[in-house]
Scaffold this motif. Structure first.
Motif, PDB file in Angstrom:
ATOM      1  N   TYR A 234       0.835  -1.209   0.000  1.00 54.83           N
ATOM      2  CA  TYR A 234       0.000   0.000   0.000  1.00 54.83           C
ATOM      3  C   TYR A 234       0.865   1.253   0.000  1.00 54.83           C
ATOM      4  CZ  TYR A 234      -3.674   3.307   1.304  1.00 54.83           C
ATOM      5  OH  TYR A 234      -4.549   4.376   1.325  1.00 54.83           O
ATOM      6  N   ALA A 235       1.859   1.284   0.870  1.00 53.76           N
ATOM      7  CA  ALA A 235       2.729   2.463   0.959  1.00 53.76           C
ATOM      8  C   ALA A 235       3.499   2.668  -0.338  1.00 53.76           C
ATOM      9  CB  ALA A 235       3.696   2.310   2.126  1.00 53.76           C
ATOM     10  N   GLU A 240       0.744   9.196  -1.797  1.00 54.74           N
ATOM     11  CA  GLU A 240       1.086   9.977  -0.601  1.00 54.74           C
ATOM     12  C   GLU A 240       2.556   9.766  -0.239  1.00 54.74           C
ATOM     13  OE1 GLU A 240      -1.022  12.126   0.790  1.00 54.74           O
ATOM     14  OE2 GLU A 240      -2.443  11.576  -0.783  1.00 54.74           O
ATOM     15  N   LYS A 241       3.108  10.696   0.546  1.00 52.23           N
ATOM     16  CA  LYS A 241       4.548  10.676   0.813  1.00 52.23           C
ATOM     17  C   LYS A 241       4.909  10.455   2.276  1.00 52.23           C
ATOM     18  CE  LYS A 241       5.602  11.638  -3.493  1.00 52.23           C
ATOM     19  NZ  LYS A 241       6.232  10.604  -4.362  1.00 52.23           N
ATOM     20  N   ASN A 259      10.941   2.772  -1.167  1.00 52.25           N
ATOM     21  CA  ASN A 259      10.358   4.115  -1.255  1.00 52.25           C
ATOM     22  C   ASN A 259      11.319   5.174  -0.715  1.00 52.25           C
ATOM     23  OD1 ASN A 259       7.345   3.322  -1.904  1.00 52.25           O
ATOM     24  ND2 ASN A 259       7.973   2.014  -0.187  1.00 52.25           N
ATOM     25  N   PRO A 260      12.450   5.368  -1.379  1.00 52.34           N
ATOM     26  CA  PRO A 260      13.448   6.325  -0.868  1.00 52.34           C
ATOM     27  C   PRO A 260      12.954   7.766  -0.788  1.00 52.34           C
ATOM     28  CG  PRO A 260      13.985   5.640  -3.108  1.00 52.34           C
ATOM     29  CD  PRO A 260      12.895   4.747  -2.634  1.00 52.34           C
ATOM     30  N   GLY A 261      11.920   8.101  -1.539  1.00 48.61           N
ATOM     31  CA  GLY A 261      11.418   9.470  -1.533  1.00 48.61           C
ATOM     32  C   GLY A 261      10.284   9.705  -0.550  1.00 48.61           C
ATOM     33  N   LYS A 262       9.943   8.686   0.247  1.00 51.25           N
ATOM     34  CA  LYS A 262       8.836   8.818   1.190  1.00 51.25           C
ATOM     35  C   LYS A 262       9.341   8.765   2.631  1.00 51.25           C
ATOM     36  CE  LYS A 262       5.548   6.778  -2.091  1.00 51.25           C
ATOM     37  NZ  LYS A 262       4.555   5.717  -2.360  1.00 51.25           N
ATOM     38  N   LYS A 263       8.504   9.239   3.548  1.00 44.24           N
ATOM     39  CA  LYS A 263       8.880   9.271   4.961  1.00 44.24           C
ATOM     40  C   LYS A 263       7.952   8.354   5.768  1.00 44.24           C
ATOM     41  CE  LYS A 263      10.675  14.009   4.841  1.00 44.24           C
ATOM     42  NZ  LYS A 263      12.095  13.621   5.017  1.00 44.24           N
ATOM     43  N   PHE A 264       8.583   7.605   6.683  1.00 44.31           N
ATOM     44  CA  PHE A 264       7.841   6.662   7.517  1.00 44.31           C
ATOM     45  C   PHE A 264       8.181   6.910   8.982  1.00 44.31           C
ATOM     46  CE2 PHE A 264       6.386   4.301   3.928  1.00 44.31           C
ATOM     47  CZ  PHE A 264       7.395   4.408   2.991  1.00 44.31           C
TER      48      PHE A 264
END
Length: 319
Positions: A234-235, A240-241, A259-264
């Motif tokens: 899903y992520a 969404e980021k 997903n290197p461009g997203k924040k978790f």
């Protein structure tokens, strides 16, 4: 960074490089494949041949040609691999890595429910011992529980051992009558509604992704509910980021890899399974060197436990 810290870091990195190289050599030499769960340390996931959640690993164990499986996960996962592959040598990277939930149900309780509900299907979450699987009608994972229970002809469902996953499945299947047990995952039940709300205040733009082993009050806040692999998918597919992750923090490694461009972000300090984190590169190397500890099961129990696992794989594969 202080000079001694830099030196210590370089020593560790060089040491890890040597360990990884030796692991790769031994895998070829001993015809071994490494399976790792998303909850183990990232450096162990990095050297694994296959990484996934409990369903993926159970399924994968039946297809790999190698004669030896090195399992980087907790004991019930290694047992499942051995149940389905008796001809293979299944070795645990750490014999003491166990799942408390797997021991939260006893066979006597299953017998009691069967007496009270003769037509009930005993639906067993894979987070359980071989002895409990042997007493069950079908196994499920968090990714396929709803789909499999929906296909069962039985109206009465005794869902064991996880209470939270059982209640989540029951809400999606109102036509079934669920009998619940009081088992739980200590990691997921330690994620509290208040912590999620506080994290949402700090990151108001974030989507909340939660595992169904979380409590109902946490699931009510979630934008998406799914298994570890479903959260990852899903992520990865979402536009969404920013995401708040309500499951064990080991998944962060693969989330960030894909997903290197997203924040978790986590939602609390207790999203940590000490059993999964027992497994280190050194323990994988030692398991390959020793070719042990090997998973051993009573053959009668293995045969009985194989049936609900095979039924799970069959029902999950059907459209």
């Amino acid at each position: 960074m202080c000079h001694w810290l830099v030196t210590e870091w370089r020593i560790k990195m060089n040491g890890n490089k040597e360990v990884k190289q030796r692991i790769a050599e031994l895998k070829k030499e001993k015809d071994a494949v490494i399976l790792a769960h998303y909850y183990v340390d990232g450096e162990v996931q990095e050297i694994a041949d296959y990484v996934g959640d409990s369903y993926y690993l159970a399924e994968k164990a039946t297809t790999i040609p190698a004669g030896t499986i090195i399992f980087c996960g907790v004991s019930f996962m290694g047992e499942s691999a051995k149940i389905l592959n008796p001809e293979k040598k299944v070795i645990m990277a750490d014999q003491k890595a166990d799942c408390p939930m797997a021991h939260m149900i006893e066979t006597e309780r299953i017998h009691e429910v069967r007496e009270q509900y003769p037509d009930a299907a005993v639906v067993c979450y894979v987070n359980s011992t071989a002895e409990i699987k042997a007493e069950s009608d079908v196994c499920v994972t968090s990714s396929n529980a709803i789909r499999i229970v929906k296909k069962l002809p039985n109206k009465d469902i005794f869902f064991i051992p996880d209470n939270n996953l059982g209640r989540y499945a029951a809400k999606q299947l109102p036509e079934k009558h669920f009998i619940f047990h009081d088992g739980f995952c200590h990691v997921h039940t330690s994620i509290h509604r208040e912590e999620v709300l506080k994290a949402k205040e700090v990151h108001p733009e974030a989507l909340i992704l939660a595992h169904p082993e979380c409590t109902e009050e946490v699931l009510e806040l979630a934008d998406f509910i799914g298994s570890t692999s479903q959260i990852l998918d899903y992520a990865t597919q979402s536009e969404e980021k920013v995401f708040l992750i309500c499951t064990e923090m080991g998944i962060f490694y693969e989330l960030q890899q894909k997903n290197p461009g997203k924040k978790f972000y986590s939602v609390g300090h207790r999203q940590f399974c000490p059993n999964m984190k027992r497994i280190k590169l050194e323990s994988v190397l030692e398991a390959l060197e020793r070719m042990g500890p090997e998973v051993q099961l009573d053959e009668e129990i293995r045969q009985k436990a194989k049936l609900p696992l095979e039924r799970m794989l069959q029902l999950a594969a059907e459209e």
